[in-house]
Design a protein around this motif. Structure first.
Motif, PDB file in Angstrom:
ATOM      1  N   THR A 152     -11.096 -10.129  -0.539  1.00 43.33           N
ATOM      2  CA  THR A 152     -12.243 -10.853   0.003  1.00 43.33           C
ATOM      3  C   THR A 152     -11.814 -11.752   1.152  1.00 43.33           C
ATOM      4  N   VAL A 153     -10.697 -12.445   0.961  1.00 42.06           N
ATOM      5  CA  VAL A 153     -10.163 -13.319   2.004  1.00 42.06           C
ATOM      6  C   VAL A 153      -9.714 -12.496   3.210  1.00 42.06           C
ATOM      7  N   LEU A 154      -9.018 -11.375   2.952  1.00 43.85           N
ATOM      8  CA  LEU A 154      -8.516 -10.533   4.031  1.00 43.85           C
ATOM      9  C   LEU A 154      -9.659  -9.950   4.867  1.00 43.85           C
ATOM     10  N   LYS A 155     -10.737  -9.583   4.193  1.00 44.24           N
ATOM     11  CA  LYS A 155     -11.890  -9.026   4.895  1.00 44.24           C
ATOM     12  C   LYS A 155     -12.495 -10.057   5.833  1.00 44.24           C
ATOM     13  N   GLN A 156     -12.566 -11.296   5.378  1.00 46.62           N
ATOM     14  CA  GLN A 156     -13.117 -12.369   6.210  1.00 46.62           C
ATOM     15  C   GLN A 156     -12.276 -12.606   7.454  1.00 46.62           C
ATOM     16  N   LYS A 157     -10.971 -12.329   7.337  1.00 51.49           N
ATOM     17  CA  LYS A 157     -10.052 -12.549   8.463  1.00 51.49           C
ATOM     18  C   LYS A 157      -9.783 -11.269   9.261  1.00 51.49           C
ATOM     19  N   ASN A 158     -10.483 -10.178   8.900  1.00 53.43           N
ATOM     20  CA  ASN A 158     -10.290  -8.874   9.549  1.00 53.43           C
ATOM     21  C   ASN A 158      -8.870  -8.365   9.440  1.00 53.43           C
ATOM     22  N   TYR A 159      -8.225  -8.616   8.287  1.00 54.21           N
ATOM     23  CA  TYR A 159      -6.885  -8.117   8.021  1.00 54.21           C
ATOM     24  C   TYR A 159      -6.975  -6.751   7.339  1.00 54.21           C
ATOM     25  N   LEU A 160      -5.851  -6.117   7.182  1.00 54.22           N
ATOM     26  CA  LEU A 160      -5.773  -4.896   6.390  1.00 54.22           C
ATOM     27  C   LEU A 160      -6.164  -5.207   4.947  1.00 54.22           C
ATOM     28  N   GLN A 161      -6.656  -4.186   4.229  1.00 56.09           N
ATOM     29  CA  GLN A 161      -7.036  -4.344   2.839  1.00 56.09           C
ATOM     30  C   GLN A 161      -5.987  -3.756   1.917  1.00 56.09           C
ATOM     31  N   LEU A 162      -5.850  -4.348   0.734  1.00 54.43           N
ATOM     32  CA  LEU A 162      -4.969  -3.806  -0.288  1.00 54.43           C
ATOM     33  C   LEU A 162      -5.695  -2.683  -1.013  1.00 54.43           C
ATOM     34  N   ILE A 163      -4.985  -1.590  -1.274  1.00 58.77           N
ATOM     35  CA  ILE A 163      -5.629  -0.476  -1.955  1.00 58.77           C
ATOM     36  C   ILE A 163      -5.382  -0.539  -3.456  1.00 58.77           C
TER      37      ILE A 163
ATOM     38  N   ASN B  43       0.823  -1.215   0.000  1.00 62.79           N
ATOM     39  CA  ASN B  43       0.000   0.000   0.000  1.00 62.79           C
ATOM     40  C   ASN B  43       0.855   1.263   0.000  1.00 62.79           C
ATOM     41  N   ASN B  44       1.920   1.266   0.797  1.00 64.98           N
ATOM     42  CA  ASN B  44       2.823   2.430   0.831  1.00 64.98           C
ATOM     43  C   ASN B  44       3.514   2.633  -0.515  1.00 64.98           C
ATOM     44  N   PHE B  45       3.895   1.521  -1.148  1.00 66.94           N
ATOM     45  CA  PHE B  45       4.544   1.603  -2.458  1.00 66.94           C
ATOM     46  C   PHE B  45       3.591   2.202  -3.483  1.00 66.94           C
ATOM     47  N   LYS B  46       2.331   1.780  -3.432  1.00 66.76           N
ATOM     48  CA  LYS B  46       1.323   2.307  -4.367  1.00 66.76           C
ATOM     49  C   LYS B  46       1.108   3.805  -4.133  1.00 66.76           C
ATOM     50  N   LEU B  47       1.013   4.208  -2.874  1.00 68.30           N
ATOM     51  CA  LEU B  47       0.793   5.620  -2.560  1.00 68.30           C
ATOM     52  C   LEU B  47       1.983   6.481  -2.963  1.00 68.30           C
ATOM     53  N   THR B  48       3.183   5.926  -2.846  1.00 70.17           N
ATOM     54  CA  THR B  48       4.399   6.690  -3.142  1.00 70.17           C
ATOM     55  C   THR B  48       4.713   6.741  -4.629  1.00 70.17           C
ATOM     56  N   THR B  49       4.494   5.647  -5.333  1.00 70.43           N
ATOM     57  CA  THR B  49       4.931   5.551  -6.732  1.00 70.43           C
ATOM     58  C   THR B  49       3.778   5.491  -7.735  1.00 70.43           C
ATOM     59  N   ASP B  50       2.569   5.253  -7.246  1.00 70.65           N
ATOM     60  CA  ASP B  50       1.374   5.042  -8.079  1.00 70.65           C
ATOM     61  C   ASP B  50       1.493   3.774  -8.923  1.00 70.65           C
ATOM     62  N   ILE B  51       2.296   2.810  -8.449  1.00 70.23           N
ATOM     63  CA  ILE B  51       2.431   1.520  -9.130  1.00 70.23           C
ATOM     64  C   ILE B  51       1.783   0.437  -8.267  1.00 70.23           C
ATOM     65  N   PRO B  52       0.739  -0.209  -8.756  1.00 67.16           N
ATOM     66  CA  PRO B  52       0.105  -1.289  -7.980  1.00 67.16           C
ATOM     67  C   PRO B  52       0.929  -2.568  -8.059  1.00 67.16           C
ATOM     68  N   LEU B  53       0.982  -3.294  -6.956  1.00 65.52           N
ATOM     69  CA  LEU B  53       1.685  -4.574  -6.900  1.00 65.52           C
ATOM     70  C   LEU B  53       0.707  -5.640  -6.433  1.00 65.52           C
ATOM     71  N   ASP B  54       0.843  -6.846  -6.937  1.00 66.27           N
ATOM     72  CA  ASP B  54      -0.020  -7.917  -6.451  1.00 66.27           C
ATOM     73  C   ASP B  54       0.654  -8.574  -5.242  1.00 66.27           C
ATOM     74  N   PRO B  55      -0.127  -9.139  -4.318  1.00 71.38           N
ATOM     75  CA  PRO B  55       0.434  -9.677  -3.069  1.00 71.38           C
ATOM     76  C   PRO B  55       1.077 -11.045  -3.187  1.00 71.38           C
ATOM     77  N   ILE B  56       0.859 -11.739  -4.307  1.00 73.14           N
ATOM     78  CA  ILE B  56       1.368 -13.101  -4.452  1.00 73.14           C
ATOM     79  C   ILE B  56       2.751 -13.127  -5.082  1.00 73.14           C
ATOM     80  N   TYR B  57       2.990 -12.235  -6.034  1.00 77.88           N
ATOM     81  CA  TYR B  57       4.251 -12.247  -6.770  1.00 77.88           C
ATOM     82  C   TYR B  57       5.035 -10.938  -6.665  1.00 77.88           C
ATOM     83  N   THR B  58       4.567  -9.897  -7.358  1.00 76.21           N
ATOM     84  CA  THR B  58       5.389  -8.681  -7.478  1.00 76.21           C
ATOM     85  C   THR B  58       5.570  -7.946  -6.162  1.00 76.21           C
ATOM     86  N   GLY B  59       4.580  -8.007  -5.281  1.00 75.21           N
ATOM     87  CA  GLY B  59       4.715  -7.352  -3.985  1.00 75.21           C
ATOM     88  C   GLY B  59       5.864  -7.937  -3.178  1.00 75.21           C
TER      89      GLY B  59
END
Length: 302
Positions: free
Chosen positions: A291-302, A238-254
């Motif tokens: 969707t999975v993160l919401k079910q577990k009450n985790y932070l959300q990806l922006i 999320n910080n990377f996206k806010l700073t660079t405006d580049i989205p990353l996926d959580p499985i690979y590129t993140g």
């Protein structure tokens, strides 16, 4: 079929990367649904399928598979029927609640849900024969899309202009993308793969396809294994996206970019090093992961 594409290189200015030059190759921008390495891997497979007279593509994948989504999309775009053999019988009545499967179905993909034990037979000739008896003739694309034709497509990721980089970094799932990249590097370049899976077994997979030895596989930043994430990784993405405006996926590129930053902080790269990181797409997985993160009450990806 027009598969002639190029992706742009984007310089990154991130506070934790002060002594190195990081550039991201935006393969994620190639196509809205068939992006990144999936486009590269599917290119020559589709050409072969068309030349051999097949009208149906069959492949394998899990509930949030980028490959399943991309194969469905490419089938719709180029006029192929698509069949997805999906890992997990319990998903048969959960398609609408799964963004990846719902998208693939919207593209016209037919599903066959099988048990995890049977899924392990995905390379078994007898099992593949039973699928042909049940589903009809098909052109087989392996799980993740990696085969010799996929490697050929991934060899086209790097351009002549990319020869100036000291390091080429990419995330690793099945080993196909990094193998193609390795094969097209200049002699002085070093390739670093960031594994999204636990263990170092991918070294053998990469070695099967790579024609050079200028690479290494980093297995320190998988965050527990495939599709495993935590609040630290989410916060970083999320910080990377806010700073660079580049989205990353959580499985690979993140995980790859997290690893590059961690290595830079630990002075693994010489000051002034030029690093090219390959953005392999996979952004469709964010919706499903949230969707999975919401079910577990985790932070959300922006």
């Amino acid at each position: 079929m027009d598969f002639n594409v190029n992706s742009r290189n984007q310089s990154v200015h991130f506070p934790l990367l002060e002594d190195i030059e990081l550039v991201i190759k935006r393969e994620d921008e190639i196509h809205p649904e068939i992006s990144g390495n999936k486009y590269r891997k599917l290119k020559y497979n589709l050409i072969a399928a068309r030349e051999q007279g097949f009208d149906t593509l069959l492949t394998f994948g899990g509930a949030y598979s980028n490959h399943i989504a991309a194969t469905a999309a490419v089938g719709l775009k180029f006029g192929f029927k698509t069949i997805g053999i999906i890992r997990g019988e319990e998903l048969v009545d959960k398609i609408e609640g799964n963004a990846t499967l719902a998208f693939a179905q919207k593209c016209g993909m037919q599903f066959k849900f099988i048990t995890r034990s049977l899924y392990r037979e995905k390379e078994n000739t007898a099992f593949l024969s039973t699928l042909k008896d049940e589903l009809g003739s098909y052109y087989l694309i392996p799980e993740g899309g990696t085969n010799s034709l996929a490697i050929k497509g991934c060899e086209e990721i790097l351009t002549k202009e990319d020869k100036s980089f000291d390091y080429i970094c990419t995330s690793v799932g099945t080993g196909g993308t990094i193998s193609g990249i390795i094969n097209s590097t200049a002699p002085q370049q070093k390739v670093i793969g960031f594994s999204s899976l636990k263990g170092d077994f991918l070294n053998d997979e990469i070695a099967k396809w790579a024609t050079k030895n200028n690479w290494e596989l980093n297995t320190k930043f998988h965050f527990g294994g495939y599709a495993k994430i935590n609040d630290e990784l989410i916060t970083f993405i999320n910080n990377f996206k806010l700073t660079t405006d580049i989205p990353l996926d959580p499985i690979y590129t993140g995980k790859m970019i997290y690893g590059i930053v961690a290595m830079a902080k630990n002075n693994v790269f010489k000051k002034g090093s030029k690093i090219l990181a390959i953005h392999t797409g996979g952004l469709q997985g964010i919706a499903g992961m949230n969707t999975v993160l919401k079910q577990k009450n985790y932070l959300q990806l922006i």
